[in-house]
Design an enzyme around this catalytic site. Sequence first.
Site, PDB file in Angstrom:
ATOM      1  N   CYS A 189       0.335   3.520   2.940  1.00  0.00           N
ATOM      2  CA  CYS A 189       0.732   3.256   4.037  1.00  0.00           C
ATOM      3  C   CYS A 189       2.251   3.396   4.313  1.00  0.00           C
ATOM      4  CB  CYS A 189       0.556   1.427   4.374  1.00  0.00           C
ATOM      5  SG  CYS A 189      -1.262   1.195   4.919  1.00  0.00           S
ATOM      6  N   HIS A 237     -10.031  13.497  -1.340  1.00  0.00           N
ATOM      7  CA  HIS A 237      -9.523  14.405  -1.982  1.00  0.00           C
ATOM      8  C   HIS A 237     -10.043  15.880  -1.765  1.00  0.00           C
ATOM      9  CE1 HIS A 237      -7.643  11.836  -5.511  1.00  0.00           C
ATOM     10  NE2 HIS A 237      -8.642  11.028  -4.942  1.00  0.00           N
ATOM     11  N   CYS A 282       0.669  -1.089  -0.100  1.00  0.00           N
ATOM     12  CA  CYS A 282       0.095   0.071   0.008  1.00  0.00           C
ATOM     13  C   CYS A 282       0.909   1.177  -0.110  1.00  0.00           C
ATOM     14  CB  CYS A 282      -0.884   0.058   1.446  1.00  0.00           C
ATOM     15  SG  CYS A 282      -1.791   1.541   1.207  1.00  0.00           S
ATOM     16  N   ASN A 342     -13.197   8.501  -3.933  1.00  0.00           N
ATOM     17  CA  ASN A 342     -13.877   7.835  -5.012  1.00  0.00           C
ATOM     18  C   ASN A 342     -13.885   6.330  -4.296  1.00  0.00           C
ATOM     19  OD1 ASN A 342     -13.454   9.623  -6.986  1.00  0.00           O
ATOM     20  ND2 ASN A 342     -11.498   9.215  -7.036  1.00  0.00           N
ATOM     21  N   HIS A 381      -5.304   1.440   7.981  1.00  0.00           N
ATOM     22  CA  HIS A 381      -5.702   0.996   6.535  1.00  0.00           C
ATOM     23  C   HIS A 381      -7.171   0.487   6.524  1.00  0.00           C
ATOM     24  CE1 HIS A 381      -4.486  -0.252   2.529  1.00  0.00           C
ATOM     25  NE2 HIS A 381      -5.675  -1.293   2.863  1.00  0.00           N
ATOM     26  N   HIS A 422      -8.966   7.479   0.876  1.00  0.00           N
ATOM     27  CA  HIS A 422      -8.609   8.928   0.924  1.00  0.00           C
ATOM     28  C   HIS A 422      -9.702   9.680   0.564  1.00  0.00           C
ATOM     29  CE1 HIS A 422      -7.543   6.911  -2.740  1.00  0.00           C
ATOM     30  NE2 HIS A 422      -7.659   8.037  -3.353  1.00  0.00           N
ATOM     31  N   HIS A 469      -6.810   2.322  -0.282  1.00  0.00           N
ATOM     32  CA  HIS A 469      -6.667   2.566   1.280  1.00  0.00           C
ATOM     33  C   HIS A 469      -7.291   3.967   1.150  1.00  0.00           C
ATOM     34  CE1 HIS A 469      -4.010   3.710   4.979  1.00  0.00           C
ATOM     35  NE2 HIS A 469      -4.888   4.548   4.793  1.00  0.00           N
ATOM     36  N   ASP A 476      -1.475  16.125  -3.081  1.00  0.00           N
ATOM     37  CA  ASP A 476      -1.288  15.309  -4.412  1.00  0.00           C
ATOM     38  C   ASP A 476      -0.238  15.360  -5.175  1.00  0.00           C
ATOM     39  OD1 ASP A 476      -2.277  14.156  -6.878  1.00  0.00           O
ATOM     40  OD2 ASP A 476      -4.184  13.350  -5.659  1.00  0.00           O
ATOM     41  N   GLY A 522     -13.070   5.288 -10.092  1.00  0.00           N
ATOM     42  CA  GLY A 522     -11.726   5.931 -10.352  1.00  0.00           C
ATOM     43  C   GLY A 522     -10.866   5.751  -8.991  1.00  0.00           C
TER      44      GLY A 522
END
Length: 115
Positions: free
Chosen positions: A13, A106, A10, A91, A52, A104, A102, A36, A97
């Site tokens: 991670c 945006h 990952c 997503n 995770h 997340h 893991h 990003d 997408g």
Amino acid sequence: MSDSEHGDGCIFCKIIAGDIPSQRVYEDESVYAFKDANPKAKIHVLIVPRRHYANVAELAKADPRTLAHIVEVAQSIADQEFHGAYRLIFNSGEDAGQSVFHVHAHVMTGEVLPE
């Protein structure tokens, strides 16, 4: 999913552990936020839980407090980087997408974003 169940592959991670460099924006005991690498907005930050979880539904079921905290951190970033307005995107699933499994968020802001 526990920390030991995600495997060694990952990327998030590894970023959280400091094994892969990132441009940290915020961190505390439950989340880590970083810029990003391929931004889609003037300000594009990813917020990830330190534990995770594969997707946002898994996080919501296992740890709703951390999910709410992610929203609080997103607001704080938008307040600091723009005038408080932001877009928050999760997503969930490959067809939606999601490319890193893991969870997340945006956080995108810094300008008027297209619809």
